[in-house]
Design a protein around this motif. Structure first.
Motif, PDB file in Angstrom:
ATOM      1  N   ALA A  92       0.844  -1.199   0.000  1.00  0.00           N
ATOM      2  CA  ALA A  92       0.000   0.000   0.000  1.00  0.00           C
ATOM      3  C   ALA A  92       0.881   1.252   0.000  1.00  0.00           C
ATOM      4  CB  ALA A  92      -0.921   0.001   1.211  1.00  0.00           C
ATOM      5  N   GLU A  93       1.932   1.249   0.796  1.00  0.00           N
ATOM      6  CA  GLU A  93       2.794   2.440   0.855  1.00  0.00           C
ATOM      7  C   GLU A  93       3.526   2.659  -0.471  1.00  0.00           C
ATOM      8  OE1 GLU A  93       5.160   2.112   4.446  1.00  0.00           O
ATOM      9  OE2 GLU A  93       3.595   3.148   5.603  1.00  0.00           O
ATOM     10  N   THR A  94       3.839   1.567  -1.167  1.00  0.00           N
ATOM     11  CA  THR A  94       4.477   1.705  -2.485  1.00  0.00           C
ATOM     12  C   THR A  94       3.532   2.446  -3.428  1.00  0.00           C
ATOM     13  OG1 THR A  94       5.766  -0.301  -2.158  1.00  0.00           O
ATOM     14  CG2 THR A  94       5.478   0.427  -4.437  1.00  0.00           C
ATOM     15  N   GLU A  95       2.247   2.033  -3.430  1.00  0.00           N
ATOM     16  CA  GLU A  95       1.262   2.717  -4.284  1.00  0.00           C
ATOM     17  C   GLU A  95       1.063   4.158  -3.836  1.00  0.00           C
ATOM     18  OE1 GLU A  95       0.532   1.364  -6.853  1.00  0.00           O
ATOM     19  OE2 GLU A  95       0.458  -0.794  -6.598  1.00  0.00           O
ATOM     20  N   GLU A  96       0.974   4.350  -2.528  1.00  0.00           N
ATOM     21  CA  GLU A  96       0.681   5.694  -2.011  1.00  0.00           C
ATOM     22  C   GLU A  96       1.833   6.666  -2.280  1.00  0.00           C
ATOM     23  OE1 GLU A  96      -2.164   6.491  -1.197  1.00  0.00           O
ATOM     24  OE2 GLU A  96      -3.200   4.872  -0.181  1.00  0.00           O
ATOM     25  N   VAL A 136       2.540   7.437   4.452  1.00  0.00           N
ATOM     26  CA  VAL A 136       2.964   6.593   5.577  1.00  0.00           C
ATOM     27  C   VAL A 136       1.724   6.022   6.271  1.00  0.00           C
ATOM     28  CG1 VAL A 136       4.431   6.458   7.614  1.00  0.00           C
ATOM     29  CG2 VAL A 136       4.930   8.141   5.829  1.00  0.00           C
ATOM     30  N   LYS A 137       1.632   4.691   6.306  1.00  0.00           N
ATOM     31  CA  LYS A 137       0.412   4.033   6.794  1.00  0.00           C
ATOM     32  C   LYS A 137       0.723   3.023   7.905  1.00  0.00           C
ATOM     33  CE  LYS A 137      -1.875   6.078   3.426  1.00  0.00           C
ATOM     34  NZ  LYS A 137      -2.566   7.338   3.766  1.00  0.00           N
ATOM     35  N   PRO A 138       1.275   3.484   9.018  1.00  0.00           N
ATOM     36  CA  PRO A 138       1.645   2.533  10.092  1.00  0.00           C
ATOM     37  C   PRO A 138       0.454   1.749  10.632  1.00  0.00           C
ATOM     38  CG  PRO A 138       1.830   4.828  10.862  1.00  0.00           C
ATOM     39  CD  PRO A 138       1.607   4.871   9.380  1.00  0.00           C
ATOM     40  N   TYR A 139      -0.744   2.343  10.562  1.00  0.00           N
ATOM     41  CA  TYR A 139      -1.917   1.660  11.128  1.00  0.00           C
ATOM     42  C   TYR A 139      -2.215   0.338  10.441  1.00  0.00           C
ATOM     43  CZ  TYR A 139      -3.833   4.592   7.360  1.00  0.00           C
ATOM     44  OH  TYR A 139      -4.047   5.228   6.169  1.00  0.00           O
ATOM     45  N   LEU A 140      -1.699   0.177   9.210  1.00  0.00           N
ATOM     46  CA  LEU A 140      -1.944  -1.099   8.528  1.00  0.00           C
ATOM     47  C   LEU A 140      -1.240  -2.246   9.252  1.00  0.00           C
ATOM     48  CD1 LEU A 140      -1.733   0.035   4.780  1.00  0.00           C
ATOM     49  CD2 LEU A 140      -3.788  -0.595   6.077  1.00  0.00           C
ATOM     50  N   LEU A 183     -15.598   0.280  18.305  1.00  0.00           N
ATOM     51  CA  LEU A 183     -14.302   0.222  17.628  1.00  0.00           C
ATOM     52  C   LEU A 183     -14.131   1.386  16.668  1.00  0.00           C
ATOM     53  CD1 LEU A 183     -13.830  -3.562  16.796  1.00  0.00           C
ATOM     54  CD2 LEU A 183     -12.913  -2.233  18.708  1.00  0.00           C
ATOM     55  N   ALA A 184     -12.897   1.847  16.575  1.00  0.00           N
ATOM     56  CA  ALA A 184     -12.534   2.863  15.593  1.00  0.00           C
ATOM     57  C   ALA A 184     -12.336   2.184  14.245  1.00  0.00           C
ATOM     58  CB  ALA A 184     -11.253   3.566  16.026  1.00  0.00           C
ATOM     59  N   THR A 185     -12.669   2.903  13.184  1.00  0.00           N
ATOM     60  CA  THR A 185     -12.531   2.335  11.841  1.00  0.00           C
ATOM     61  C   THR A 185     -11.913   3.345  10.877  1.00  0.00           C
ATOM     62  OG1 THR A 185     -14.820   2.987  11.395  1.00  0.00           O
ATOM     63  CG2 THR A 185     -14.439   0.679  11.955  1.00  0.00           C
ATOM     64  N   LEU A 186     -11.373   2.803   9.813  1.00  0.00           N
ATOM     65  CA  LEU A 186     -10.856   3.621   8.708  1.00  0.00           C
ATOM     66  C   LEU A 186     -11.117   2.868   7.422  1.00  0.00           C
ATOM     67  CD1 LEU A 186      -8.955   5.802   7.344  1.00  0.00           C
ATOM     68  CD2 LEU A 186      -7.091   4.221   7.805  1.00  0.00           C
ATOM     69  N   THR A 187     -11.700   3.538   6.437  1.00  0.00           N
ATOM     70  CA  THR A 187     -11.798   2.912   5.117  1.00  0.00           C
ATOM     71  C   THR A 187     -10.556   3.342   4.345  1.00  0.00           C
ATOM     72  OG1 THR A 187     -13.069   4.823   4.362  1.00  0.00           O
ATOM     73  CG2 THR A 187     -14.313   2.892   5.045  1.00  0.00           C
ATOM     74  N   HIS A 188      -9.782   2.351   3.943  1.00  0.00           N
ATOM     75  CA  HIS A 188      -8.532   2.657   3.240  1.00  0.00           C
ATOM     76  C   HIS A 188      -8.592   2.043   1.838  1.00  0.00           C
ATOM     77  CE1 HIS A 188      -4.430   3.567   2.497  1.00  0.00           C
ATOM     78  NE2 HIS A 188      -4.057   2.314   2.431  1.00  0.00           N
ATOM     79  N   THR A 189      -8.261   2.867   0.844  1.00  0.00           N
ATOM     80  CA  THR A 189      -8.333   2.399  -0.541  1.00  0.00           C
ATOM     81  C   THR A 189      -7.059   2.769  -1.289  1.00  0.00           C
ATOM     82  OG1 THR A 189      -9.480   4.474  -1.041  1.00  0.00           O
ATOM     83  CG2 THR A 189     -10.850   2.525  -0.752  1.00  0.00           C
ATOM     84  N   PRO A 190      -5.995   1.982  -1.092  1.00  0.00           N
ATOM     85  CA  PRO A 190      -4.803   2.235  -1.901  1.00  0.00           C
ATOM     86  C   PRO A 190      -5.173   2.063  -3.375  1.00  0.00           C
ATOM     87  CG  PRO A 190      -4.630   0.119  -0.764  1.00  0.00           C
ATOM     88  CD  PRO A 190      -5.843   0.809  -0.233  1.00  0.00           C
TER      89      PRO A 190
END
Ligand code: IYR
Length: 224
Positions: free
Chosen positions: A87-91, A115-119, A167-174
């Motif tokens: 994902a970080e490569t794409e981002e 930077v996506k440490p949460y992944l 719960l906390a959430t995040l929608t992530h779309t690399p």
């Protein structure tokens, strides 16, 4: 047309109008406390919570009730690291110029970067796949219908269920995210739609002010 088998419509509570209004308000008050989270705690969350939330998602309406979704739930540190790296490569490419200037400007108030440490930090990554073919029963190989709409509704149910469990959430779309098929061991025919990151928010987590502003009712609804 043949008569399909039927059952009586499930009896819904016969609330008074005042009760209905109060419940609709309470639900809104509850749902609007959801905040997209980008700073997760590594604290574990029981798998049973995720299982129930996915069952809630799976109860969503879908085209011809074909339920054209698959939730690949990632918790292994190795898989999470692989997803973060890809994902970080794409981002990196996205933020370094693939995204239009207008897009990057729109993201400015969110303060996001590559930077996506949460992944890796969050206990659960629920990767959602859309199935163009499938059918109402496991193992079917039929055409699915309204796949995008159906999966979108299921994702909404899933996020609401996770929120209701605190719960906390995040929608992530690399973008692109085809790498998810390999990491999540899903067939090439399935389309990765989003990663829903779920866990507890880090105690120091903050949210951008930009995200708190929601359009008023008269801007999002009209009455005819
Ligand atoms: N996927 C990128 C960029 C991004 C795009 C939108 I539209 C957002 O609302 C947030 C982020 C990222 O995760 O940073």
């Amino acid at each position: 047309m043949t008569d399909p088998a039927t059952l009586p419509y499930a009896v819904l509570p016969d609330y008074s109008d005042a009760e209905r209004i109060a419940r609709a308000e309470a639900f809104y008050e509850h749902l609007k406390t959801r905040r997209t989270c980008r700073d997760f705690s590594a604290a574990p969350v029981p798998r049973a919570v995720i299982e129930q939330a996915i069952l809630a998602a799976g109860s969503a309406p879908s085209g011809a009730n074909h339920q054209p979704w698959h939730f690949a739930v990632v918790s292994s540190p190795e898989k999470k690291a692989a997803i973060r790296e890809a994902a970080e490569t794409e981002e990196r490419e996205f933020y370094a110029g693939k995204a239009s200037a207008e897009w990057l400007e729109a993201l400015g108030p969110l303060g996001t970067d590559e930077v996506k440490p949460y992944l890796e930090t969050a206990p659960w990554l629920i990767t959602v796949f859309a199935q163009r073919r499938g059918g109402p029963n496991p193992g079917d190989d039929k055409q699915n219908y309204y796949v995008t709409e159906s999966v979108g509704i299921a994702c909404g149910f899933l996020i609401a269920a996770l929120h209701d469990a605190g719960l906390a959430t995040l929608t992530h779309t690399p973008n692109p995210m085809k790498f998810l098929n390999e990491v999540c061991e899903r067939p090439a025919a399935e389309k990765p739609v989003m990663i829903i990151v779920a866990g507890k928010a880090a105690t120091e987590a903050r949210v951008p002010v930009h995200a708190l502003s929601k359009k008023p009712l008269d801007a999002i609804a009209s009455w005819l």
